[in-house]
Scaffold this motif. Structure first.
Motif, PDB file in Angstrom:
ATOM      1  N   SER A  61      -6.447   2.592  -5.433  1.00  0.00           N
ATOM      2  CA  SER A  61      -7.349   1.737  -5.157  1.00  0.00           C
ATOM      3  C   SER A  61      -8.425   1.756  -6.254  1.00  0.00           C
ATOM      4  N   HIS A  97      -2.369  11.063   0.809  1.00  0.00           N
ATOM      5  CA  HIS A  97      -3.167   9.750   0.824  1.00  0.00           C
ATOM      6  C   HIS A  97      -4.261   9.735  -0.200  1.00  0.00           C
ATOM      7  N   LEU A 133       0.682  -1.191  -0.232  1.00  0.00           N
ATOM      8  CA  LEU A 133       0.011  -0.022   0.051  1.00  0.00           C
ATOM      9  C   LEU A 133       0.776   1.283  -0.107  1.00  0.00           C
ATOM     10  N   TYR A 134       2.033   1.265   0.419  1.00  0.00           N
ATOM     11  CA  TYR A 134       2.946   2.443   0.323  1.00  0.00           C
ATOM     12  C   TYR A 134       4.337   2.144  -0.492  1.00  0.00           C
ATOM     13  N   HIS A 157       3.302   5.475  -5.968  1.00  0.00           N
ATOM     14  CA  HIS A 157       2.021   5.852  -5.591  1.00  0.00           C
ATOM     15  C   HIS A 157       1.835   7.602  -5.795  1.00  0.00           C
ATOM     16  N   ASN A 210      -3.198   6.995  -2.702  1.00  0.00           N
ATOM     17  CA  ASN A 210      -3.703   5.625  -2.468  1.00  0.00           C
ATOM     18  C   ASN A 210      -5.110   5.381  -2.867  1.00  0.00           C
TER      19      ASN A 210
END
Length: 225
Positions: free
Chosen positions: A219, A212, A10-11, A15, A215
């Motif tokens: 997604s 964020h 996720l990190y 991104h 992210n």
């Protein structure tokens, strides 16, 4: 599907490339955020270096890995040493730990059948050591750590107190804000310096949410795929 999701990191720095799309999705918001961030981080009563050190400390409170990465690099570019940044991060650790102990006064109040209906009184701080006789060794260890983290080092006591005020606004601990604002004043910090430190905290809190978005976009795209 679940196995694929759990195996995805996720990190990753990659991104952040998604942030380049924000200007096309919501250009007005992107411009407003960037203008806000530039105005906060430019030279003022505090130097750019001092602001970047504060930013790194606050980023450890917001726990945003993107912010830690970006502002560590910017702080280094502005002349901050690794030792200065480590000291700043330890100030954050001390405020996080101190805030928990300060809020233990609410436990004492909760256990009192005639406890005060006003949960946040400045006078609560006089009862902060109520847990010392219950766990003396741990309490003394905490106090020793807080004193060491906040003491003069590679960073001045004044800058550490400004960091503490910024972090306290980030953790939203009224006791920490009160104590460290007074300590910053005693260490020679001006109201303008305090204001600029608080605005760095504001920018970093906003920046964590902004970063964020990368992210969220990742997604969203993955779901379409």
């Amino acid at each position: 599907m679940e196995e694929c999701f759990l195996s995805r990191n996720l990190y990753t720095r990659d991104h952040l490339e998604h942030l380049n799309r924000i200007g096309k999705i919501t250009p007005e918001l992107q411009q407003a955020f960037q203008a806000f961030n530039r105005s906060v981080m430019k030279e003022g009563a505090l130097t750019v270096k001092e602001k970047e050190i504060i930013a790194v400390a606050v980023a450890h409170a917001t726990e945003c890995p993107y912010c830690i990465d970006i502002h560590t690099k910017q702080a280094k570019k502005a002349g901050a040493s690794l030792k200065e940044l480590v000291e700043a991060a330890f100030v954050t650790a001390s405020i996080e730990g101190g805030g928990a102990i300060a809020h233990s006064t609410h436990v004492k109040n909760a256990l009192d059948p005639e406890g005060d209906d006003i949960l946040y009184r400045r006078s609560n701080l006089s009862r902060m050591d109520h847990i010392k006789p219950l766990a003396p060794e741990a309490f003394d260890g905490a106090m020793s750590f807080f004193h060491t983290a906040g003491g003069e080092g590679t960073l001045s006591a004044k800058l550490k107190e400004l960091i503490a005020v910024a972090v306290a606004h980030t953790t939203e601990c009224p006791y920490c804000i009160d104590l460290h604002t007074q300590s910053a004043d005693k260490a020679g910090a001006s109201e303008k310096e305090l204001a600029e430190a608080i605005l760095v905290a504001s920018a970093l809190r906003a920046g964590g949410a902004y970063a964020h978005i990368a992210n969220m976009i990742a997604s969203y795209d993955e779901d379409e795929a």
